[in-house]
Write an enzyme that holds these catalytic residues in place. Structure first.
Site, PDB file in Angstrom:
ATOM      1  N   TYR A  35       7.398  -0.154  -6.470  1.00  0.00           N
ATOM      2  CA  TYR A  35       8.502   0.721  -6.083  1.00  0.00           C
ATOM      3  C   TYR A  35       8.909   1.598  -7.269  1.00  0.00           C
ATOM      4  O   TYR A  35       9.378   1.081  -8.288  1.00  0.00           O
ATOM      5  CB  TYR A  35       9.709  -0.119  -5.607  1.00  0.00           C
ATOM      6  CG  TYR A  35       9.489  -0.842  -4.277  1.00  0.00           C
ATOM      7  CD1 TYR A  35       8.394  -0.551  -3.468  1.00  0.00           C
ATOM      8  CD2 TYR A  35      10.385  -1.801  -3.825  1.00  0.00           C
ATOM      9  CE1 TYR A  35       8.202  -1.193  -2.253  1.00  0.00           C
ATOM     10  CE2 TYR A  35      10.204  -2.449  -2.601  1.00  0.00           C
ATOM     11  CZ  TYR A  35       9.104  -2.140  -1.828  1.00  0.00           C
ATOM     12  OH  TYR A  35       8.921  -2.784  -0.621  1.00  0.00           O
ATOM     13  N   LYS A  52       1.851  -2.905  -1.950  1.00  0.00           N
ATOM     14  CA  LYS A  52       2.836  -2.611  -0.907  1.00  0.00           C
ATOM     15  C   LYS A  52       3.658  -1.398  -1.349  1.00  0.00           C
ATOM     16  O   LYS A  52       4.258  -1.396  -2.426  1.00  0.00           O
ATOM     17  CB  LYS A  52       3.734  -3.834  -0.697  1.00  0.00           C
ATOM     18  CG  LYS A  52       4.825  -3.594   0.332  1.00  0.00           C
ATOM     19  CD  LYS A  52       5.575  -4.874   0.631  1.00  0.00           C
ATOM     20  CE  LYS A  52       6.835  -4.575   1.415  1.00  0.00           C
ATOM     21  NZ  LYS A  52       7.630  -5.738   1.719  1.00  0.00           N
TER      22      LYS A  52
END
Ligand code: FBP
Length: 252
Positions: free
Chosen positions: A146, A177
């Site tokens: 992220y 992810k």
């Protein structure tokens, strides 16, 4: 080094994971209601919804271990995390070891890195050790990447999504992810950037079910192997029906 197999946490190369670390990341009052505040409610969705894995932090993995094992849902133990209360540059320190995750019966481990944060190098250092140890034991590693912190001006640009994907490959993750920015072409390039590291996308805040299903279809078409979804599943009024529809989009 052992060959890392994703067989336990995929179906024909595709994957649908259910994420449930929001109790730590966001706090219970923000995301949970009286039903989904209970880990067993989510475990039941994971089992009946035939998810390829359930993501828990160590505490839940320990306290509900008997039920997790009985459910046979592959366990993905998140090894680091933080609360949303601290407002400084993002940093998630390890709170569980690979050894502990293995003892808990993990089929994979997860780790978050906030690229662009002042503490990026620190998280890289911890991840390097985790990746090495997990792979020595043949355990797949899923890396949440992220982009975050004051240096990151636009966390949903094409460049930053591809950069997140590439970080997964460069650091040795088996699955990266990402937060999907909603642009299919950008995601296609991000998937290319990830090379042999597989891509799954995060779910995000709860949106209309029909919209989410359409997005899921596009995401898989763009080359991602699937999704790791939390709120959009366990906040659904009919989570099993929604999971069935979601499976159809991902696995065809
Ligand atoms: P959701 O599908 O609910 O968005 O969950 C995905 C996830 O990556 C969780 O694993 C994690 O708790 C959360 O998002 C973190 O979100 P953020 O850091 O953006 O608040």
């Amino acid at each position: 080094m052992k060959k890392i197999s994703l067989r336990k946490i995929t179906t024909k190369g595709k994957a649908l994971f259910i994420a449930y670390d929001q109790g730590l990341e966001h706090g219970p009052a923000k995301d949970f209601d009286d039903k989904n505040v209970n880990p067993l409610y989510v475990l039941d969705i994971a089992k009946k919804g035939k998810f390829n894995g359930v993501v828990f932090q160590k505490g839940i993995a320990e306290k509900y271990n008997k039920e997790i094992k009985k459910s046979k849902v592959p366990l993905i133990v998140k090894l680091n995390g933080k609360t949303s209360l601290y407002k400084g540059e993002p940093l998630a320190e390890p709170i569980c070891t690979v050894k502990e995750a293995i003892k808990l019966g993990a089929s994979a481990v997860g780790f978050t890195i906030y690229i662009g944060s002042e503490y990026e190098a620190h998280m890289f250092m911890h991840f390097a050790g985790i990746e090495r140890e997990a792979h020595e034991h043949g355990l797949p590693v899923i890396l949440w990447v992220y982009p975050r912190g004051k240096a990151v001006k636009n966390d949903s640009s094409r460049e930053i999504m591809a950069y997140s994907a590439r970080t997964g490959l460069e650091l040795g993750a088996d699955i990266v992810k990402l937060k999907y920015n909603g642009n299919v072409e950008d995601l296609q390039f991000a998937v290319k950037s990830a090379g042999r590291c597989k891509v799954v996308v995060a779910g995000g805040v709860k949106i209309r079910e029909r919209d989410f299903l359409n997005e899921a279809r596009r995401v898989v078409k763009a080359g991602a192997i699937g999704l790791a979804v939390g709120r959009n599943v366990w906040q659904s009024k009919k989570p099993l029906e929604f999971s069935r529809k979601l499976r159809k989009e991902v696995f065809g």
